[in-house]
Design a protein around this motif. Structure first.
Motif, mmCIF file in Angstrom:
data_model
loop_
_atom_site.group_PDB
_atom_site.id
_atom_site.type_symbol
_atom_site.label_atom_id
_atom_site.label_comp_id
_atom_site.label_asym_id
_atom_site.label_seq_id
_atom_site.Cartn_x
_atom_site.Cartn_y
_atom_site.Cartn_z
ATOM 1 N N ALA A 86 70.394 -39.831 1.190
ATOM 2 C CA ALA A 86 70.812 -39.500 2.560
ATOM 3 C C ALA A 86 72.327 -39.634 2.707
ATOM 4 C CB ALA A 86 70.095 -40.405 3.559
ATOM 5 N N GLY A 87 72.886 -40.718 2.167
ATOM 6 C CA GLY A 87 74.332 -40.913 2.232
ATOM 7 C C GLY A 87 75.084 -39.869 1.436
ATOM 8 N N SER A 89 74.053 -36.925 0.799
ATOM 9 C CA SER A 89 73.915 -35.677 1.539
ATOM 10 C C SER A 89 74.994 -35.582 2.624
ATOM 11 C CB SER A 89 72.520 -35.589 2.161
ATOM 12 O OG SER A 89 72.389 -34.417 2.919
ATOM 13 N N ARG A 90 75.224 -36.695 3.313
ATOM 14 C CA ARG A 90 76.265 -36.706 4.361
ATOM 15 C C ARG A 90 77.654 -36.502 3.753
ATOM 16 N NH1 ARG A 90 72.680 -40.549 6.409
ATOM 17 N NH2 ARG A 90 73.775 -42.307 5.462
ATOM 18 N N GLY A 93 77.393 -32.661 2.016
ATOM 19 C CA GLY A 93 76.900 -31.524 2.788
ATOM 20 C C GLY A 93 75.744 -30.808 2.092
ATOM 21 N N GLN A 96 69.412 -33.183 1.405
ATOM 22 C CA GLN A 96 68.834 -34.324 0.706
ATOM 23 C C GLN A 96 67.665 -33.902 -0.187
ATOM 24 O OE1 GLN A 96 67.918 -37.577 3.340
ATOM 25 N NE2 GLN A 96 66.715 -38.654 1.805
#
Length: 134
Positions: A86-87, A89-90, A93, A96
C-alpha cells in the motif's frame, strides 16, 4: 577494491538466488534461499567462506565490493520490511494489485514501469535524506 554486480532474482520455483556478474574474477560466489534476505545472507556467508579458503590455501584473495541489483520480485520481497505494498503504491502511483503480481512473479513489469518505480523510490529516498529533527 573492485565493484562487482550481485544480481538477486526470484526463480520459477519461488526461491531466490544471488550471483556475481563478473567474468574477470578468479572465483564465483552464489547464494540461495527461500526469501531474498536468506539468499543475500547465504551469498555474504559464501563470500566469507571463499575468503577463508583462499587464506588457508595461501592464495591471494581479491576483495570485492558488491553492487546489489534486484529483479522486481526480489526487491519487493527484500524491502517488505520497509515498504508495504500500500505504501509503495502511494509512493510510485502503481496499483497495489499490480505490485502484488510482481511479488508473486505472476507478472513482470515493463521497462517503463521498472523505471517509474526506481525513480519514485530514489525520489522518496532523497526526501528522507533531507529529514532533520528539532
Amino acid at each position: 577494491m573492485k565493484k562487482v554486480k550481485a544480481i538477486i532474482e526470484r526463480a520459477g520455483d519461488g526461491n531466490y538466488s544471488v550471483y556475481m556478474d563478473a567474468d574477470n574474477i578468479s572465483y564465483l560466489i552464489t547464494g540461495t534461499g527461500t526469501t531474498a534476505a536468506e539468499a543475500i545472507a547465504s551469498f555474504k556467508d559464501n563470500y566469507e567462506d571463499m575468503k577463508r579458503y583462499y587464506a588457508e590455501e595461501g592464495k591471494e584473495f581479491e576483495e570485492l565490493d558488491f553492487d546489489y541489483q534486484y529483479d522486481m520480485a526480489s526487491f519487493l520481497s527484500y524491502f517488505s520490511k520497509a515498504f508495504s505494498l500500500a505504501g509503495l503504491s502511494r509512493i510510485t502511483g502503481i496499483n497495489q494489485g499490480q505490485l502484488s503480481h510482481y511479488v508473486t512473479g505472476h507478472r513482470v513489469p515493463s521497462a517503463r514501469t521498472k523505471e517509474k518505480i526506481q525513480k519514485s523510490i530514489h525520489s522518496f529516498a532523497s526526501d528522507l535524506s533531507q529529514v532533520s529533527f528539532v
